[in-house]
Design an enzyme around this catalytic site. Sequence first.
Site, PDB file in Angstrom:
ATOM      1  N   THR A 249      35.974  46.418  38.730  1.00  0.00           N
ATOM      2  CA  THR A 249      34.845  46.996  37.968  1.00  0.00           C
ATOM      3  C   THR A 249      33.966  47.665  38.555  1.00  0.00           C
ATOM      4  OG1 THR A 249      32.578  45.613  37.422  1.00  0.00           O
ATOM      5  CG2 THR A 249      33.393  45.290  39.283  1.00  0.00           C
TER       6      THR A 249
ATOM      7  N   HIS B 261      39.731  32.148  47.441  1.00  0.00           N
ATOM      8  CA  HIS B 261      40.311  31.923  48.886  1.00  0.00           C
ATOM      9  C   HIS B 261      41.236  31.074  48.899  1.00  0.00           C
ATOM     10  CE1 HIS B 261      40.129  31.967  52.948  1.00  0.00           C
ATOM     11  NE2 HIS B 261      39.449  32.098  53.764  1.00  0.00           N
TER      12      HIS B 261
END
Length: 221
Positions: free
Chosen positions: A138, A191
Site C-alpha cells: 500500500t 504472526h
Amino acid sequence: IANQMVASHLYTVRTLTVDEVDMTELVALRGRLKAEAEARGVKLSYLPFIFKAIARALKKYPALNSSLDEATQEIVLKNYFNIGMAVAAENGLVVPVLRDVDRKSLLELALEVGDLAERARTGKLSPDEMAGSTFSVTNIGSIGALFSFPIINVPDAAILGIHSIQKRPVVDEHEQIVVRQMMYISLSFDHRLVDGAEAARFCKEVIRLLEKPERLFLEAL
C-alpha cells in the site's frame, strides 16, 4: 471491501515492524531513467523498483510469501510472486494484482502499474485481476502520509506500507550531518506465519536493495 477488512481483523494475528530507507540513490537513478522511460511512453514511478526489491526479498524469506489454509491448518509456501497493489478508488479501496513480478522488467512493471491503477480508479477491473496475490503493498506516501499500520490483505501473510520520501538530516559514516532522501516502511504481518525476526530481516533485505538499486540488476534472481 468491508468483509475483507473484517476477515483480516478476525483471522490474523497482526503485528507491525517499522524501518526506514535511504532512497537518495534510487531518487537519482529514477531521475536519470525517467526521460528515457517517457520517450517510450512509460511513466516511471518508484513502485516498479520497490516491487522488484520485494520479489527478491520474498525469495530469500519465503514465509512472507505464504498463506494459511484454514481448512487443513497447513502453511502454504508460494513459489510465485504476485503482488497486490492497494489503490484508493472512488468507491473504496481495491487491490489489483501484478503477477510474476520477478519475471518482468522495470518498464513492463511500470506499464502494468499505470494500467491497473487507472482501471482500478475507473471501476474497470475484472474480479480475476483482484485475486491471487501472495503479498501486498500500500502506497500511503502517494498522498503525503508519513506513517501507517496497514491492514493485511488476507490470505496474504503480510503487507508493506511505503510512505513519503522526505529530505531529512542524517549522520553519515563520517559522523557528518548530511541531507538524505528518507522513507519509512511499515510491514504488517500475520504472526502465526512469520516470526518477528524474519519480518525484520525481510525489511532489511528490501532496504539493502533499494539503497543500492544497482543490486537489482547485478544480483542473481
